[in-house]
Design a protein around this motif. Structure first.
Motif, short mmCIF file in Angstrom:
data_model
loop_
_atom_site.label_atom_id
_atom_site.label_comp_id
_atom_site.label_asym_id
_atom_site.label_seq_id
_atom_site.Cartn_x
_atom_site.Cartn_y
_atom_site.Cartn_z
N GLN A 197 -6.31 1.30 -2.21
CA GLN A 197 -5.64 2.08 -1.68
C GLN A 197 -4.84 2.08 -3.47
O GLN A 197 -4.66 0.90 -3.66
CB GLN A 197 -4.20 2.46 -0.73
N CYS A 231 -0.28 3.35 3.71
CA CYS A 231 0.75 3.45 5.03
C CYS A 231 1.93 2.14 4.61
O CYS A 231 2.12 2.26 5.96
CB CYS A 231 -0.54 2.05 5.40
N CYS A 274 -5.49 -0.77 5.89
CA CYS A 274 -6.15 0.48 5.53
C CYS A 274 -7.92 0.62 5.79
O CYS A 274 -9.01 1.64 5.61
CB CYS A 274 -5.85 1.68 4.42
N CYS A 317 0.98 -1.58 0.40
CA CYS A 317 -0.03 -0.10 0.06
C CYS A 317 0.76 1.34 -0.09
O CYS A 317 2.07 1.04 0.82
CB CYS A 317 -0.97 -0.02 1.18
N CYS A 325 -6.31 -2.54 0.29
CA CYS A 325 -4.99 -2.65 1.50
C CYS A 325 -6.30 -3.25 2.76
O CYS A 325 -7.22 -2.49 3.09
CB CYS A 325 -4.62 -1.10 1.87
ZN LIG Z 1 -2.72 0.62 3.39
#
Ligand SMILES: [Zn+2]
Length: 329
Positions: free
Chosen positions: A209, A155, A205, A152, A202
């Motif tokens: 993403q 993050c 998250c 990702c 993700c």
């Molecule tokens: Zn993420």
């Protein structure tokens, strides 16, 4: 079919497994659809190819073998041009099924692999799960494990998955001219950005993403089959890629594409060549004899000794490599 059979026939570990009749003890008569008929037909053909060297000018018919193939995969009926790599995949999976050591279907595992495990633990768990279902001499020889990493970009969370592979299909980075085989591996393992409609979710998250995706080789098979994508779906309407892919016969070092530390140097011993166009073409094979190491050119009923220097041609389509140092294992 002939070009693929010649490459398999010159695969030393397979040659020994078949000619020493070790496979007879492994025949799977329960879960295999062919109940051993395909491996027996393959075994009979290999014995015919190798055991009657007293008649050097003899030409063999592959008709009995072909009729077994057609029972297993009716799409290979007839004599029209087929794709050598697709045929090889069917054949290997069919032969594998006929000697699969898993003779009763175990209960499927429905749980995901624990995400808190380390990458190497995950890899081992994925491999163990694969072997629960698919375990044979063909798996021992031909199957490797590919690691794919989805990262990702927001993050930084990386999700790693492991999948078995029977061969690697490599894209060719140029439409013409000459490229090194390593450039095909570079492109295959190159990080790809997934954005827009392709955005994956993700798991950290909990939403879609922008991510990057990349491949590396976790487990190197003893026999590595490399398929050059000369007829990729994107290229289907543009015809065949005639790019010369340059490779060295000995000592191909794949460590730059490795996810682990294991040795990964390969020597080439077989090539299925495709000449001509997408619609009308011809297959030949170049193979190194498993014992004398002499190279031969196989063109249906004609066989000639050839110089190793000429193995690298612009017509190479499927390449067969053996892990260096594994011959006497
Ligand atoms: Zn993420």
């Amino acid at each position: 079919m002939n070009s693929v059979l010649q490459c398999l026939s010159n695969t030393r570990a397979l040659h020994d497994y078949i000619l020493r009749e070790e496979y007879t003890a492994d025949i799977n008569t329960t879960t295999s659809a062919m109940k051993g008929a395909l491996i027996k037909a393959f075994g009979a053909l290999m014995c015919d190819l190798w055991k009657r060297s007293d008649e050097p000018d003899r030409v063999l018919t592959t008709a009995p073998f072909k009729s077994q193939i057609q029972r297993f995969a009716p799409r290979f009926m007839g004599y029209q041009q087929q794709d050598a790599q697709e045929f090889l995949r069917y054949l290997l999976e069919g032969l594998h099924e006929d000697v699969n050591r898993v003779t009763s279907r175990p209960k499927p595992i429905t749980t995901d692999i624990d995400d808190s495990l380390s990458a190497s633990q995950k890899s081992m768990e994925a491999w163990k799960r694969f072997l629960r279902l698919e375990n044979s001499k063909f798996v021992d020889l031909f199957v490797g494990q590919l690691k794919s990493t989805l990262r990702c970009t927001v993050c930084g969370h990386a999700s790693v998955t492991f999948d078995p592979f029977w061969d690697l299909s490599l894209p060719i980075p140029s439409r013409s001219g000459q490229v090194r085989l390593q450039a095909c591996f570079d492109l295959f393992t190159k990080e790809e950005v997934l954005d827009g409609d392709e955005k994956p979710t993700c798991s950290k998250c909990q939403k879609r993403q922008k991510c990057t995706k990349s491949f590396s080789i976790q487990k190197f098979p003893r026999i590595l089959v490399v398929h050059l994508k000369r007829f990729s779906p994107q290229e289907r309407f543009r015809g065949k890629l005639n790019t010369t892919v340059d490779f060295s016969v000995n000592g191909l070092d794949l460590s730059p594409y490795s996810a682990g530390q294991a040795p990964c140097r390969y020597n080439l011993y077989g090539v299925a060549n495709h000449s001509g166009t997408l619609f009308s073409g011809h297959y030949t094979a170049y193979c190194r004899h498993p014992y004398t190491a002499e190279w031969y050119e196989y063109n249906d009923s004609r066989v000639h000794v050839m110089n190793q220097r000429n193995v690298n041609s612009g017509e190479a389509y499927v390449l067969f490599f053996e892990l260096a140092g594994s011959t006497h294992v």
